[in-house]
Design a protein around this motif. Structure first.
Motif, PDB file in Angstrom:
ATOM      1  N   LEU A  16       0.244   6.375  10.277  1.00 37.77           N
ATOM      2  CA  LEU A  16      -0.941   5.800  10.935  1.00 37.77           C
ATOM      3  C   LEU A  16      -0.464   4.643  11.804  1.00 37.77           C
ATOM      4  O   LEU A  16       0.259   3.764  11.328  1.00 37.77           O
ATOM      5  CB  LEU A  16      -1.926   5.283   9.870  1.00 37.77           C
ATOM      6  CG  LEU A  16      -3.066   4.370  10.345  1.00 37.77           C
ATOM      7  CD1 LEU A  16      -4.075   5.148  11.200  1.00 37.77           C
ATOM      8  CD2 LEU A  16      -3.816   3.751   9.148  1.00 37.77           C
ATOM      9  N   LEU A  17      -0.839   4.667  13.075  1.00 43.13           N
ATOM     10  CA  LEU A  17      -0.531   3.537  13.960  1.00 43.13           C
ATOM     11  C   LEU A  17      -1.855   2.906  14.358  1.00 43.13           C
ATOM     12  O   LEU A  17      -2.762   3.609  14.828  1.00 43.13           O
ATOM     13  CB  LEU A  17       0.230   4.019  15.199  1.00 43.13           C
ATOM     14  CG  LEU A  17       0.877   2.907  16.014  1.00 43.13           C
ATOM     15  CD1 LEU A  17       2.089   2.332  15.267  1.00 43.13           C
ATOM     16  CD2 LEU A  17       1.344   3.419  17.388  1.00 43.13           C
ATOM     17  N   GLY A  18      -1.981   1.604  14.167  1.00 46.53           N
ATOM     18  CA  GLY A  18      -3.249   0.949  14.468  1.00 46.53           C
ATOM     19  C   GLY A  18      -3.052  -0.272  15.329  1.00 46.53           C
ATOM     20  O   GLY A  18      -2.058  -0.985  15.185  1.00 46.53           O
ATOM     21  N   SER A  19      -3.999  -0.523  16.218  1.00 42.91           N
ATOM     22  CA  SER A  19      -3.872  -1.700  17.090  1.00 42.91           C
ATOM     23  C   SER A  19      -4.444  -2.918  16.373  1.00 42.91           C
ATOM     24  O   SER A  19      -5.311  -3.623  16.892  1.00 42.91           O
ATOM     25  CB  SER A  19      -4.580  -1.464  18.419  1.00 42.91           C
ATOM     26  OG  SER A  19      -5.949  -1.230  18.217  1.00 42.91           O
ATOM     27  N   ASP A  20      -3.974  -3.117  15.178  1.00 45.88           N
ATOM     28  CA  ASP A  20      -4.366  -4.278  14.393  1.00 45.88           C
ATOM     29  C   ASP A  20      -3.284  -4.502  13.355  1.00 45.88           C
ATOM     30  O   ASP A  20      -2.802  -3.558  12.719  1.00 45.88           O
ATOM     31  CB  ASP A  20      -5.713  -4.027  13.696  1.00 45.88           C
ATOM     32  CG  ASP A  20      -6.248  -5.319  13.093  1.00 45.88           C
ATOM     33  OD1 ASP A  20      -7.124  -5.940  13.705  1.00 45.88           O
ATOM     34  OD2 ASP A  20      -5.753  -5.708  12.018  1.00 45.88           O
ATOM     35  N   LEU A  42       2.373   5.689   5.680  1.00 42.66           N
ATOM     36  CA  LEU A  42       3.209   4.746   6.397  1.00 42.66           C
ATOM     37  C   LEU A  42       2.344   4.243   7.548  1.00 42.66           C
ATOM     38  O   LEU A  42       2.163   4.930   8.554  1.00 42.66           O
ATOM     39  CB  LEU A  42       4.483   5.406   6.915  1.00 42.66           C
ATOM     40  CG  LEU A  42       5.521   4.370   7.320  1.00 42.66           C
ATOM     41  CD1 LEU A  42       6.247   3.859   6.063  1.00 42.66           C
ATOM     42  CD2 LEU A  42       6.533   4.937   8.283  1.00 42.66           C
ATOM     43  N   ALA A  43       1.751   3.085   7.358  1.00 39.03           N
ATOM     44  CA  ALA A  43       0.717   2.587   8.263  1.00 39.03           C
ATOM     45  C   ALA A  43       1.230   1.326   8.940  1.00 39.03           C
ATOM     46  O   ALA A  43       1.557   0.356   8.265  1.00 39.03           O
ATOM     47  CB  ALA A  43      -0.553   2.304   7.476  1.00 39.03           C
ATOM     48  N   ILE A  44       1.298   1.358  10.265  1.00 39.55           N
ATOM     49  CA  ILE A  44       1.980   0.294  10.999  1.00 39.55           C
ATOM     50  C   ILE A  44       1.044  -0.300  12.052  1.00 39.55           C
ATOM     51  O   ILE A  44       0.313   0.426  12.730  1.00 39.55           O
ATOM     52  CB  ILE A  44       3.262   0.854  11.662  1.00 39.55           C
ATOM     53  CG1 ILE A  44       4.179   1.456  10.590  1.00 39.55           C
ATOM     54  CG2 ILE A  44       4.002  -0.216  12.450  1.00 39.55           C
ATOM     55  CD1 ILE A  44       5.449   2.088  11.133  1.00 39.55           C
ATOM     56  N   GLY A  45       1.104  -1.609  12.203  1.00 41.76           N
ATOM     57  CA  GLY A  45       0.331  -2.284  13.237  1.00 41.76           C
ATOM     58  C   GLY A  45       1.148  -2.382  14.513  1.00 41.76           C
ATOM     59  O   GLY A  45       2.362  -2.551  14.473  1.00 41.76           O
ATOM     60  N   ALA A  46       0.485  -2.263  15.660  1.00 40.97           N
ATOM     61  CA  ALA A  46       1.195  -2.300  16.939  1.00 40.97           C
ATOM     62  C   ALA A  46       0.240  -2.789  18.016  1.00 40.97           C
ATOM     63  O   ALA A  46      -0.955  -2.947  17.772  1.00 40.97           O
ATOM     64  CB  ALA A  46       1.703  -0.906  17.281  1.00 40.97           C
ATOM     65  N   GLY A  47       0.759  -2.986  19.204  1.00 44.22           N
ATOM     66  CA  GLY A  47      -0.070  -3.362  20.341  1.00 44.22           C
ATOM     67  C   GLY A  47      -0.927  -2.180  20.771  1.00 44.22           C
ATOM     68  O   GLY A  47      -0.602  -1.020  20.496  1.00 44.22           O
TER      69      GLY A  47
END
Ligand code: MIC
Ligand code: SF4
Length: 648
Positions: free
Chosen positions: A115-119, A131-136
């Protein structure tokens, strides 16, 4: 050799690169999430890529940050997000549905998925074995378009839990304990994987509290195995079919092990003004408290709020304490209401707040001057509450409830009748505020995109200049957070409008920064930001890179830069240099003229440069450690221009 949970997920999603810590790795992203404060820009960027639809397995656009709706701006953003979601095949979560991370855990998270989230609190999903990662936002936009996500292959630390928590102590105290060991800096490039026999004593909402606030350590993410408790949680959410087991092999090897005895964890607090400033509640006992706020994506689950409601049942909050509760989701509100627990809150004198980010982002409930505010959220950076002089302490729901009753810091273990809330057999399921689930992944081509006057454009950047001909537009110290760089709270409504939002860059640090930087830019000078350690801590907001870019910043020169912010700088064409000798931080003053004669050549080469301080007549060795891809992005002027040129 056996594999860790992290290695298992990374191996299953690897697109290119090696699974060797420190190397660049590209992984396939199964799911994305955005929220409104970062989402508008993410979708504007997605639109500019010219794709017909989202290409992930599942993507959700949440509205939870800007729900205050003073003026037309927030509502304009919501209408834009809704239309874009329908057009491109993204599920839209209406304002009023709840906080993105809580909702995603309840309704969409799946063990073993990426999971990629903008937060930056996207790692909440680690509580369910993702595997949940924060990104721009732009990274999320690119993932939405089906491209892989690039990350530094992490080192994995095993946090080995044993025994069980005592009554009155809960998951928040565990993560505060971990923060007391590792602090908020120096943990970049690491994932915390929880294991050991103590794991089985924690339900999924508790695990999610721990992985959520792992963000404050600066790690890439945190993850729990997916076991029988995970299955039970998913079954209670009517999603047992989404469950799969995911546990580390017995002979998996870890870079580092931290042993943590749950029975020895005491109630803790993060003191002003850092989530890493940890002490025990016992050491604060008796100090006066003015405000208690319970909620945010860290502690707003049914488990947490029912615990608080039961503690307050039949009692009154202390007459000198202002108490508010913001549930995490509509599911939580409905369940509290049906079980009569909302009535317990109201009868006790609690203010019922909207199930949204609200107070956590300084959007309301700012405390009074010098007030002591106890909150269950995850960040207490100076001024984030909206009141510069407020003293914000981060605590567990149990500690918050105890202080609400007594008016002073109180060790919750001393309370009588401590409830042990069990996971319900069935959560109250009602997905009616999620729109477009039927067209998810397909979209409705031809849907008109609604663009009110608050919807701006993605600012364009030019390729990296041959030379840096710049000025140190500002010099800041250590631990500058993205809240310092780009304030949220009352300024959040400008998130979709970069020229307007840029007026507030470094607002709380140096009110004139914007005017000075814009004047340099207009005179053809490049701006340089000079910083100490851990620059860009905290949120994932890419505006902290995008708005400086708009003001002509070409270089950030710091002692060290945090992971998400570093990626955001590169995504917007700003070169992240560090001092080869950290002591050289003192060799630059604000306003000094700075030059690098061969900036493009340095970036395409080994990243080593001689920075000339023309004002002080000094030469300062600086270095940017860049992968081949990061070099391409910087040379092109950022990720968007690189995507347009097929070089991303
Ligand atoms: C935060 O907690 O600071 C936020 C607001 O959720 C941010 C995102 C943002 O700035 O929009 C985050 O954590 O990434
Ligand atoms: Fe919202 Fe606060 Fe969570 Fe950020 S940390 S997502 S503002 S509740």
């Amino acid at each position: 050799m056996g594999r860790t949970v992290v290695e298992k997920i990374l191996t299953a999603h690897r697109v290119s690169g090696d699974l060797i810590p420190g190397r660049e790795l590209a992984v396939r992203i199964d799911q994305t999430l955005t929220q409104d404060a970062t989402g508008t820009m993410a979708y504007l960027q997605f639109e500019s890529m010219g794709l017909a639809r989202a290409k992930t397995e599942l993507s959700v656009s949440y509205v939870d940050h800007n729900t205050i709706q003073v003026g037309f701006e927030n509502a304009d953003d919501h209408a834009y997000l809704r239309s874009v979601a329908q057009r491109y095949g993204v599920i839209y979560s209406r304002p009023g549905n709840g906080i993105c991370h809580q909702l995603h855990l309840e309704r969409f998270g799946r063990p073993g998925k990426t999971l990629l989230g903008s937060d930056s609190h996207t790692p909440t999903g680690g509580g369910i074995g993702m595997l949940a990662i924060g990104a721009g936002g732009i990274d999320v936009a690119v993932a939405l378009g089906g491209w892989p996500f690039y990350l530094t292959c992490p080192k994995v630390t095993l946090v080995r839990l044993r025994d069980a928590l005592r009554p009155g102590v809960s998951a928040k105290d565990v993560i505060l304990q971990v923060l007391s060991v590792y602090g908020t800096k120096g943990n970049v490039g690491r994932v915390l994987e929880y294991g050991g026999p103590g794991v089985a004593t924690l339900d999924v909402p508790s695990r999610a509290t721990i992985t959520n606030m792992g963000a404050e350590l600066g790690v890439t993410t945190s993850v729990f195995p997916s076991d029988d408790n995970t299955r039970r949680f998913l079954a209670a959410q009517g999603r047992e079919a989404d469950w799969s087991e995911l546990i580390a092999d017995a002979d998996a090897s870890y870079d580092q092990v931290l042993d943590l005895d749950l029975s020895a964890v005491a109630p803790m607090a993060a003191c002003p003004h850092s989530p890493g400033n940890i002490t025990t509640i016992a050491s604060l006992a008796g100090r006066k408290v003015n405000q208690v706020l319970i909620g945010s994506c860290t502690n707003s689950s049914y488990r947490d709020l029912k615990t608080v409601a039961l503690l307050l049942r039949g009692k009154k909050v202390h007459p000198e304490v202002e108490v508010g509760v913001a549930p995490g989701s509509r599911q939580v509100v409905l369940m509290l209401a049906k079980e009569g627990l909302l009535a317990d809150f109201v009868a006790a004198g609690v203010r019922i707040l909207e199930n949204a980010c609200g107070f956590c982002i300084g959007n309301h409930m700012s405390p009074g001057t010098d007030a002591v505010s106890l909150r269950t959220n995850n960040r207490n950076f100076e001024g984030r509450s909206g009141t510069a002089s407020a003293q914000v302490y981060l605590v567990s729901p149990e500690t918050a409830a105890a202080a609400a009753l007594t008016g002073v810091f109180t060790d919750p273990c001393t309370l009588k009748d401590l409830p042990a809330v069990k996971e319900p057999e069935r959560y109250g399921i009602d997905d009616s505020m999620f729109l477009f689930a039927e067209t998810a992944g397909k979209g409705v081509p031809g849907t008109a995109i609604v663009r009110g006057p608050n919807i701006g454009q993605v600012p364009a950047n030019t390729p990296l200049p041959e030379k840096l001909d710049g000025v140190a537009a500002i010099k800041v110290g250590d631990k500058i957070t993205t809240d310092h760089i780009m304030p949220a709270g009352a300024r959040l409504k400008y998130r979709s409008n970069v020229p307007a939002y840029s007026q507030y860059v470094f607002e709380s640090v140096d009110k004139d920064f914007h005017t000075r930087a814009a004047a340099n830019r207009d005179a053809g000078r490049h701006n340089v930001i000079v910083a100490g350690e851990s620059y860009g801590q905290g949120s994932s907001r890419e505006h902290a890179a995008m708005c400086p870019m708009y003001l002509g910043v070409k270089v950030v020169l710091a002692r060290s830069i945090e992971r998400i912010h570093l990626a955001n700088l590169i995504n917007f064409g700003i070169v992240p240099f560090s001092f080869a000798n950290p002591a050289d931080y003192d060799a630059i003053a604000a306003g000094d003229w700075l030059a690098i004669d061969n900036l493009r050549a340095v970036v395409s080469g080994d990243g080593r440069a001689e920075l000339k301080n023309l004002t002080q007549g000094k030469c300062i060795p600086v270095v940017a450690t860049l992968t081949a891809r990061q070099k391409r992005l910087l040379l092109a002027g950022g990720l968007l221009p690189a995507v347009a040129r097929g070089e991303a």
